[in-house]
Enzyme design. Structure first.
Site, short mmCIF file in Angstrom:
data_model
loop_
_atom_site.label_atom_id
_atom_site.label_comp_id
_atom_site.label_asym_id
_atom_site.label_seq_id
_atom_site.Cartn_x
_atom_site.Cartn_y
_atom_site.Cartn_z
N ASP A 32 0.90 -45.72 -18.97
CA ASP A 32 -0.26 -45.11 -18.32
C ASP A 32 -1.49 -45.98 -18.61
O ASP A 32 -1.58 -46.60 -19.68
CB ASP A 32 -0.47 -43.70 -18.88
N ASP B 31 -1.37 -44.82 -13.13
CA ASP B 31 -2.78 -45.04 -12.80
C ASP B 31 -3.26 -46.46 -13.13
O ASP B 31 -4.43 -46.77 -12.93
CB ASP B 31 -3.68 -43.98 -13.46
N HIS C 228 -4.39 -45.14 -19.35
CA HIS C 228 -5.18 -44.60 -20.47
C HIS C 228 -4.33 -44.62 -21.74
O HIS C 228 -3.12 -44.42 -21.69
CB HIS C 228 -5.61 -43.16 -20.16
N HIS D 279 -2.47 -37.16 -23.88
CA HIS D 279 -3.76 -37.03 -24.57
C HIS D 279 -3.81 -35.83 -25.52
O HIS D 279 -4.77 -35.69 -26.28
CB HIS D 279 -4.91 -36.90 -23.56
#
Ligand SMILES: [Zn+2]
Length: 311
Positions: A162, A246, A164, A125
């Site tokens: 991931d 995740d 996200h 991120h």
């Protein structure tokens, strides 16, 4: 076949406030499962610290200094709604970068076939001049640029499973035709980026958003129809995996329904393409994964696949 496992104790000195999901117990769970006898063949090394000039491959030096100067002497300082620094965070982040670039050196130098970096904080991120989402520096993106600058590789791809979207890697790679970023992720979900239409200045960004509730079948279909063909066409000379776990069905931060075997499947598919275009070169970097059981079992499946273990 040698798979490198890179860790460093500094990862335990990056502390988040109590109750924060990105916690040191994540690494304890991973180190515990990778201590089992089936992982005896791993070559275990400690991460070197990354020089600031290496971090500066993706983040400007004055921004790096700004983060260093923000480090607290004690307690915590919040730098973003959910990104915190403790006194050990800057050092931990430099080792997380150091692990990824060391993995590149070892894999490109043919001293290891592939590598898994189990450090924290995660990185995908972190944008050029904005840390966010538990991430300080984008180690996967830095490792890609390092492979080009130090080893003369032409094209490098980061594949991110991931749950996200890795807005940071996407932003850093956006206008660079020599770098490809591919991502499966739940959408809508934090950070909000990752639509199909976001494709980069050179069509070098490949997003494959999934919906809440999607499981292994949809995940595999997204990989097979969208990511793997584009990756094969790009002909990367090194594949870096932003390995977040995740998307596991047990994870508390998201709503995909993957199981351990799905991560092993994706790993093997990426290895097949790496075998075709990149002399098998894969560097995998830990990102998210917040349910300790789901995380540790998924990491185990991922690393067994990297070791070319059971199908
Ligand atoms: Zn994540």
């Amino acid at each position: 076949m040698t798979t490198l496992l890179i860790t460093h104790p500094s990862s335990y000195e990056h502390l988040n406030p109590p109750g924060h999901p990105e916690r040191t117990d994540r690494l304890r769970a991973i180190e515990s499962v990778l201590g089992e006898s089936q992982f005896e063949a791993l070559k275990r090394v400690q991460a070197p610290i990354a020089p600031l000039e290496t971090v500066a491959l993706c983040h400007p030096m004055d921004y790096i200094e700004e983060i260093r100067n923000a480090s607290p002497k004690e307690g915590f300082v919040g730098l973003d709604a959910d990104t915190t620094m403790s006194p050990g965070s800057f050092n931990a982040a430099l080792h997380a970068v150091g692990a990824a670039v060391h993995a590149v050196d070892e894999v490109v130098g043919k001293r290891a076939d592939n590598a898994f970096c189990a450090l924290r904080p995660p990185g995908h991120h972190a944008e050029t001049v904005r840390l966010m989402g538990f991430c300080i520096f984008d180690q996967a993106a830095i490792a890609a640029r390092h492979a080009q600058k130090k080893h003369g590789l032409g094209r490098v791809a980061v594949v991110d499973f991931d749950v996200h979207h890795g807005n940071g890697t996407q932003e850093i790679f956006w206008s660079d035709a020599t770098l490809m970023y591919c991502s499966t992720h739940e959408m809508p979900l934090y950070p909000g980026t990752g639509a199909l239409s976001e494709s980069g200045e050179h069509d070098n960004i490949v997003n494959a958003p999934l919906r809440a509730g999607d499981g292994g079948d949809k995940f595999k279909a997204a990989f097979e129809s969208r990511i793997l063909p584009r990756l094969a066409d790009f002909s990367a000379e090194l594949i870096i995996i932003s390995a977040g776990f995740d998307a596991h069905r047990r994870d508390p931060l998201a709503n995909l329904q993957l199981v351990e075997a799905d991560f092993a499947w994706a790993t093997r598919k990426l290895m097949e393409i790496a075998d075709q275009t990149a002399q098998g070169r894969i560097v995998s970097v830990l990102e998210g994964g917040y349910d300790l059981e789901g995380l540790s079992q998924s990491v185990a499946a991922h690393v067994i696949a990297l070791m070319r273990g059971r199908d």
